[in-house]
Design a protein around this motif. Structure first.
Motif, short mmCIF file in Angstrom:
data_model
loop_
_atom_site.label_atom_id
_atom_site.label_comp_id
_atom_site.label_asym_id
_atom_site.label_seq_id
_atom_site.Cartn_x
_atom_site.Cartn_y
_atom_site.Cartn_z
N ARG A 251 -24.94 -50.44 -25.73
CA ARG A 251 -23.85 -49.99 -26.60
C ARG A 251 -23.92 -48.49 -26.86
NH1 ARG A 251 -22.20 -49.27 -31.90
NH2 ARG A 251 -20.06 -50.00 -32.31
N SER A 252 -25.12 -47.96 -27.02
CA SER A 252 -25.25 -46.52 -27.29
C SER A 252 -24.74 -45.71 -26.11
CB SER A 252 -26.71 -46.17 -27.60
OG SER A 252 -27.54 -46.45 -26.48
N VAL A 253 -25.03 -46.18 -24.89
CA VAL A 253 -24.52 -45.49 -23.70
C VAL A 253 -23.02 -45.68 -23.58
CG1 VAL A 253 -24.62 -45.39 -21.17
CG2 VAL A 253 -26.73 -45.65 -22.51
N TRP A 254 -22.54 -46.88 -23.91
CA TRP A 254 -21.10 -47.16 -23.87
C TRP A 254 -20.33 -46.17 -24.75
CZ3 TRP A 254 -16.72 -49.09 -22.17
CH2 TRP A 254 -15.66 -49.32 -23.04
N LEU A 255 -20.82 -45.90 -25.94
CA LEU A 255 -20.13 -44.99 -26.85
C LEU A 255 -20.04 -43.58 -26.26
CD1 LEU A 255 -21.67 -46.15 -30.26
CD2 LEU A 255 -19.42 -46.71 -29.33
N LEU A 256 -21.10 -43.15 -25.60
CA LEU A 256 -21.09 -41.83 -24.96
C LEU A 256 -20.12 -41.79 -23.79
CD1 LEU A 256 -24.94 -41.11 -24.94
CD2 LEU A 256 -23.23 -40.05 -26.43
N ARG A 268 -13.67 -51.78 -26.77
CA ARG A 268 -15.00 -52.39 -26.88
C ARG A 268 -15.57 -52.66 -25.49
NH1 ARG A 268 -13.44 -57.82 -29.21
NH2 ARG A 268 -12.06 -57.57 -27.42
N ILE A 269 -16.88 -52.87 -25.43
CA ILE A 269 -17.50 -53.21 -24.15
C ILE A 269 -16.86 -54.47 -23.59
CG2 ILE A 269 -19.64 -53.88 -22.98
CD1 ILE A 269 -21.21 -52.28 -24.97
N HIS A 270 -16.58 -55.44 -24.44
CA HIS A 270 -16.01 -56.71 -23.97
C HIS A 270 -14.64 -56.51 -23.33
CE1 HIS A 270 -16.15 -61.06 -23.78
NE2 HIS A 270 -14.89 -61.12 -24.22
N ASP A 271 -14.00 -55.37 -23.64
CA ASP A 271 -12.70 -55.10 -23.03
C ASP A 271 -12.82 -54.81 -21.53
OD1 ASP A 271 -11.14 -55.48 -25.31
OD2 ASP A 271 -11.59 -53.48 -26.05
N LEU A 272 -14.03 -54.54 -21.05
CA LEU A 272 -14.22 -54.41 -19.60
C LEU A 272 -13.99 -55.77 -18.94
CD1 LEU A 272 -17.43 -52.17 -19.49
CD2 LEU A 272 -15.02 -51.46 -19.27
N ARG A 273 -14.37 -56.83 -19.62
CA ARG A 273 -14.12 -58.19 -19.13
C ARG A 273 -12.62 -58.49 -19.16
NH1 ARG A 273 -16.62 -63.21 -18.28
NH2 ARG A 273 -15.76 -64.97 -19.40
N HIS A 274 -11.95 -58.08 -20.26
CA HIS A 274 -10.50 -58.23 -20.33
C HIS A 274 -9.82 -57.46 -19.20
CE1 HIS A 274 -10.40 -60.47 -24.00
NE2 HIS A 274 -10.92 -59.51 -24.73
N SER A 275 -10.35 -56.28 -18.90
CA SER A 275 -9.75 -55.45 -17.85
C SER A 275 -9.88 -56.13 -16.50
CB SER A 275 -10.45 -54.08 -17.82
OG SER A 275 -10.27 -53.40 -19.04
N PHE A 276 -11.06 -56.70 -16.23
CA PHE A 276 -11.27 -57.41 -14.97
C PHE A 276 -10.25 -58.55 -14.83
CE2 PHE A 276 -13.16 -60.89 -12.58
CZ PHE A 276 -13.64 -60.26 -11.44
N ALA A 277 -10.11 -59.34 -15.90
CA ALA A 277 -9.19 -60.48 -15.85
C ALA A 277 -7.74 -60.01 -15.72
CB ALA A 277 -9.35 -61.32 -17.11
N SER A 278 -7.37 -58.99 -16.48
CA SER A 278 -5.99 -58.52 -16.49
C SER A 278 -5.58 -57.98 -15.12
CB SER A 278 -5.81 -57.43 -17.55
OG SER A 278 -6.12 -57.95 -18.84
N HIS A 279 -6.44 -57.18 -14.51
CA HIS A 279 -6.10 -56.61 -13.20
C HIS A 279 -6.12 -57.68 -12.11
CE1 HIS A 279 -5.60 -52.37 -14.14
NE2 HIS A 279 -6.60 -52.50 -15.01
N ALA A 280 -6.96 -58.71 -12.29
CA ALA A 280 -6.96 -59.82 -11.32
C ALA A 280 -5.61 -60.53 -11.36
CB ALA A 280 -8.09 -60.79 -11.64
N ILE A 281 -5.13 -60.81 -12.57
CA ILE A 281 -3.84 -61.50 -12.71
C ILE A 281 -2.71 -60.63 -12.18
CG2 ILE A 281 -2.17 -62.37 -14.38
CD1 ILE A 281 -4.47 -64.27 -14.00
N MET A 282 -2.73 -59.35 -12.54
CA MET A 282 -1.63 -58.47 -12.12
C MET A 282 -1.63 -58.20 -10.62
SD MET A 282 -1.20 -55.73 -15.25
CE MET A 282 -2.89 -55.15 -15.21
N SER A 283 -2.78 -58.41 -9.97
CA SER A 283 -2.84 -58.22 -8.52
C SER A 283 -2.40 -59.47 -7.76
CB SER A 283 -4.25 -57.82 -8.09
OG SER A 283 -5.15 -58.90 -8.27
N GLY A 284 -2.09 -60.53 -8.52
CA GLY A 284 -1.57 -61.73 -7.89
C GLY A 284 -2.51 -62.91 -7.86
N GLU A 285 -3.71 -62.79 -8.44
CA GLU A 285 -4.63 -63.93 -8.46
C GLU A 285 -4.10 -65.01 -9.40
OE1 GLU A 285 -6.99 -64.43 -6.52
OE2 GLU A 285 -7.21 -62.42 -5.64
N THR A 286 -4.38 -66.25 -9.07
CA THR A 286 -3.92 -67.36 -9.91
C THR A 286 -4.77 -67.48 -11.17
OG1 THR A 286 -5.38 -68.97 -8.85
CG2 THR A 286 -3.21 -68.62 -7.85
N LEU A 287 -4.24 -68.17 -12.17
CA LEU A 287 -5.00 -68.41 -13.38
C LEU A 287 -6.25 -69.22 -13.06
CD1 LEU A 287 -2.27 -69.26 -16.05
CD2 LEU A 287 -3.65 -67.19 -15.90
#
Length: 330
Positions: A251-256, A268-287
């Motif tokens: 987390r300390s490195v994440w803030l920097l 948040r760091i967890h938003d990297l997981r959201h980003s992975f999922a969001s871009h997967a869906i937007m690129s055409g991957e199925t749910l």
């Protein structure tokens, strides 16, 4: 001679018996036997004792919290086979007004408890779980995801730090490439890295495999090469953090990194997981595919990203329309 039943004369007794036989002959239902199923507050300790071993420590704490704060006040004093759908709906609607997400979680626990009661022989044969069919509250997307421009800035900062030997930055890069949780990356050992996948021995949803694409495999190979030879053993952590394998180090490195990449302070760091999922869906991957990649226990959890598929669907419709139009002109 006195009648065998002093309170009912023989003639009336025969009359009552005849009327009862007539009712049964007409198909009238006999009175139901009183319930002998345990009360909710008596059944719950049995359920926890028999099923608690299947929960992780954190999951068991969550289960107990919902039982203590929500389910016990609502259903104590009721025998488990007398809890009706109306009882459940009334409780669920009241709880949903306060905490929709919590109500969903507690509803799932209640349904599982009553289902176990049926399997253990406490419910009549014709009993139907009153939780079945109750629609859960729609999950709101919590958090944000990085745009392509933000991902590019983020990647540039990480690359520079990784080149300087920052292992926590390598871990953050790994999160963007796999959608793994921070705890999964921290606990990952080299024995878990197979040629084409990660074999997570433990995660929030239990053991699971994570498929590795070419880019991620190349990243892990380069990362391992950069490590000291003594840190490459099968039981060594993939990302040996300075100061120990603790979330606070990451987390300390994440803030920097977040500040250097000019990303929003609310990210948040967890938003990297959201980003992975969001871009997967937007690129055409199925749910379904995205759900498997994320290791969700239920595809409904991935459904929160469904609205992001609209862009992919529109692009697909345009591609199909273009193909068909060309065919008509030929």
């Amino acid at each position: 001679m006195a009648s065998p039943c002093a309170c009912v004369p023989p003639a009336r007794g025969r009359e009552s018996c005849s009327r009862g036989n007539a009712l049964l002959a007409d198909g009238a239902e006999a009175p139901k036997a009183p319930s002998t199923a345990p009360f909710f507050e008596a059944f719950q300790p049995e359920h926890e004792g028999r099923c608690g071993a299947f929960y992780k420590p954190q999951g068991l704490d969550t289960y107990r919290s919902y039982v203590r704060r929500e389910l016990m006040p609502a259903f104590s004093g009721k025998r488990i086979d007398t809890i009706t759908r109306q009882d459940v709906v009334r409780w669920f609607e009241q709880y949903s007004a306060r905490a929709p997400g919590g109500a969903n979680r507690a509803l799932g626990i209640l349904g599982q408890m009553l289902g176990r009661a049926k399997a253990w022989g406490y419910m009549p044969e014709d009993w139907r779980n009153p939780v079945a069919g109750i629609k859960a509250n729609r999950r709101r997307v919590v958090g944000a995801f990085l745009s392509e421009a933000q991902m590019a800035r983020f990647g540039t900062v990480l690359d520079a730090r990784i080149a300087g030997g920052c292992t926590a930055s390598a871990l953050l890069q790994f999160l963007t490439l796999t959608g793994c949780r921070v705890s999964e990356a921290i606990d990952l050992e080299w024995r878990d890295v197979l040629p084409d996948r990660l074999r997570l021995r433990d995660s929030k949803t239990g053991a699971r495999d994570v498929a590795l694409g070419i880019v991620t495999r190349r990243f892990l190979k380069d990362h391992k090469t950069a490590l000291d030879r003594r840190a490459r053993g099968p039981r060594n952590p993939v990302f040996p953090l300075v100061g120990g394998q603790r979330y606070e180090v990451v987390r300390s490195v994440w803030l920097l990194v977040r500040r250097e990449a000019e990303l929003p302070d609310t990210l948040r760091i967890h938003d990297l997981r959201h980003s992975f999922a969001s871009h997967a869906i937007m690129s055409g991957e199925t749910l379904f595919c995205t759900s498997r990649l994320l290791g969700h226990s239920r595809i409904q959890m991935t459904g929160r990203y469904a609205h992001l598929a609209d862009t992919a669907l529109l692009a697909a419709a345009e591609r199909i329309g273009t193909i068909l139009r060309k065919g008509q002109r030929a």
